[in-house]
Write a protein that holds these residues in place. Structure first.
Motif, PDB file in Angstrom:
ATOM      1  N   LEU A  22      11.064  -1.468   6.629  1.00 51.92           N
ATOM      2  CA  LEU A  22      12.257  -1.959   7.319  1.00 51.92           C
ATOM      3  C   LEU A  22      13.341  -2.388   6.342  1.00 51.92           C
ATOM      4  O   LEU A  22      14.527  -2.267   6.639  1.00 51.92           O
ATOM      5  N   CYS A  23      12.952  -2.847   5.192  1.00 53.62           N
ATOM      6  CA  CYS A  23      13.933  -3.313   4.200  1.00 53.62           C
ATOM      7  C   CYS A  23      14.872  -2.183   3.770  1.00 53.62           C
ATOM      8  O   CYS A  23      16.055  -2.420   3.529  1.00 53.62           O
ATOM      9  N   HIS A  24      14.333  -0.959   3.684  1.00 49.44           N
ATOM     10  CA  HIS A  24      15.119   0.170   3.190  1.00 49.44           C
ATOM     11  C   HIS A  24      15.261   1.288   4.220  1.00 49.44           C
ATOM     12  O   HIS A  24      15.770   2.363   3.890  1.00 49.44           O
ATOM     13  N   GLY A  25      14.791   1.059   5.439  1.00 44.52           N
ATOM     14  CA  GLY A  25      14.938   2.039   6.504  1.00 44.52           C
ATOM     15  C   GLY A  25      14.203   3.339   6.265  1.00 44.52           C
ATOM     16  O   GLY A  25      14.709   4.412   6.595  1.00 44.52           O
ATOM     17  N   VAL A  26      12.998   3.255   5.713  1.00 46.94           N
ATOM     18  CA  VAL A  26      12.209   4.444   5.388  1.00 46.94           C
ATOM     19  C   VAL A  26      11.203   4.704   6.512  1.00 46.94           C
ATOM     20  O   VAL A  26      10.477   3.802   6.924  1.00 46.94           O
ATOM     21  N   THR A  27      11.158   5.944   6.973  1.00 51.00           N
ATOM     22  CA  THR A  27      10.232   6.318   8.039  1.00 51.00           C
ATOM     23  C   THR A  27       9.003   7.031   7.488  1.00 51.00           C
ATOM     24  O   THR A  27       8.981   7.439   6.327  1.00 51.00           O
ATOM     25  N   GLU A  67      11.729   6.869  -5.566  1.00 50.55           N
ATOM     26  CA  GLU A  67      12.556   7.761  -4.764  1.00 50.55           C
ATOM     27  C   GLU A  67      13.078   7.131  -3.476  1.00 50.55           C
ATOM     28  O   GLU A  67      14.222   7.362  -3.094  1.00 50.55           O
ATOM     29  N   LEU A  68      12.216   6.346  -2.803  1.00 49.54           N
ATOM     30  CA  LEU A  68      12.577   5.819  -1.491  1.00 49.54           C
ATOM     31  C   LEU A  68      12.730   4.305  -1.460  1.00 49.54           C
ATOM     32  O   LEU A  68      13.113   3.750  -0.433  1.00 49.54           O
ATOM     33  N   LYS A  69      12.372   3.647  -2.551  1.00 49.42           N
ATOM     34  CA  LYS A  69      12.395   2.180  -2.640  1.00 49.42           C
ATOM     35  C   LYS A  69      11.320   1.517  -1.773  1.00 49.42           C
ATOM     36  O   LYS A  69      11.405   0.339  -1.456  1.00 49.42           O
ATOM     37  N   VAL A  70      10.302   2.294  -1.380  1.00 45.10           N
ATOM     38  CA  VAL A  70       9.205   1.758  -0.572  1.00 45.10           C
ATOM     39  C   VAL A  70       8.462   0.700  -1.369  1.00 45.10           C
ATOM     40  O   VAL A  70       8.162   0.889  -2.548  1.00 45.10           O
ATOM     41  N   ALA A  71       8.170  -0.421  -0.731  1.00 42.34           N
ATOM     42  CA  ALA A  71       7.390  -1.519  -1.307  1.00 42.34           C
ATOM     43  C   ALA A  71       8.059  -2.164  -2.512  1.00 42.34           C
ATOM     44  O   ALA A  71       7.380  -2.702  -3.380  1.00 42.34           O
ATOM     45  N   CYS A 101       5.199  -3.217   3.546  1.00 42.34           N
ATOM     46  CA  CYS A 101       4.976  -1.822   3.938  1.00 42.34           C
ATOM     47  C   CYS A 101       4.025  -1.088   2.998  1.00 42.34           C
ATOM     48  O   CYS A 101       3.654   0.056   3.262  1.00 42.34           O
ATOM     49  N   ALA A 102       3.627  -1.706   1.921  1.00 44.49           N
ATOM     50  CA  ALA A 102       2.873  -1.008   0.878  1.00 44.49           C
ATOM     51  C   ALA A 102       1.585  -0.372   1.384  1.00 44.49           C
ATOM     52  O   ALA A 102       1.316   0.800   1.086  1.00 44.49           O
ATOM     53  N   CYS A 103       0.800  -1.087   2.146  1.00 39.63           N
ATOM     54  CA  CYS A 103      -0.485  -0.549   2.623  1.00 39.63           C
ATOM     55  C   CYS A 103      -0.280   0.638   3.554  1.00 39.63           C
ATOM     56  O   CYS A 103      -0.948   1.665   3.411  1.00 39.63           O
TER      57      CYS A 103
END
Length: 64
Positions: free
Chosen positions: A5-10, A31-35, A41-43
């Motif tokens: 949700l922080c970076h709007g990644v689906t 690439e996506l800024k995930v986690a 969202c990491a898990c």
């Protein structure tokens, strides 16, 4: 479905990135800024990454 949700990644964004070579969590983070923000969202992102890698490798195994 939104994973980060922080970076709007689906989940689709994550799957696409993995199919394009982002095989490690560090690749997804770059690439996506995930986690990279709150980390909640990491898990789920890692689970999607692993599932996608398995799906990619299944056709290769069936062809062998």
């Amino acid at each position: 479905m939104y994973v980060c949700l922080c970076h709007g990644v689906t989940d689709r964004d994550i799957r696409a990135a993995v199919c394009n070579g982002a095989t490690r969590m560090s690749d997804l983070a770059r690439e996506l800024k995930v986690a990279t923000e709150c980390g909640s969202c990491a898990c789920q992102a890692n689970q999607i990454r692993k599932q996608t890698l398995l799906q990619i490798s299944e056709p290769e195994l069936a062809a062998a």
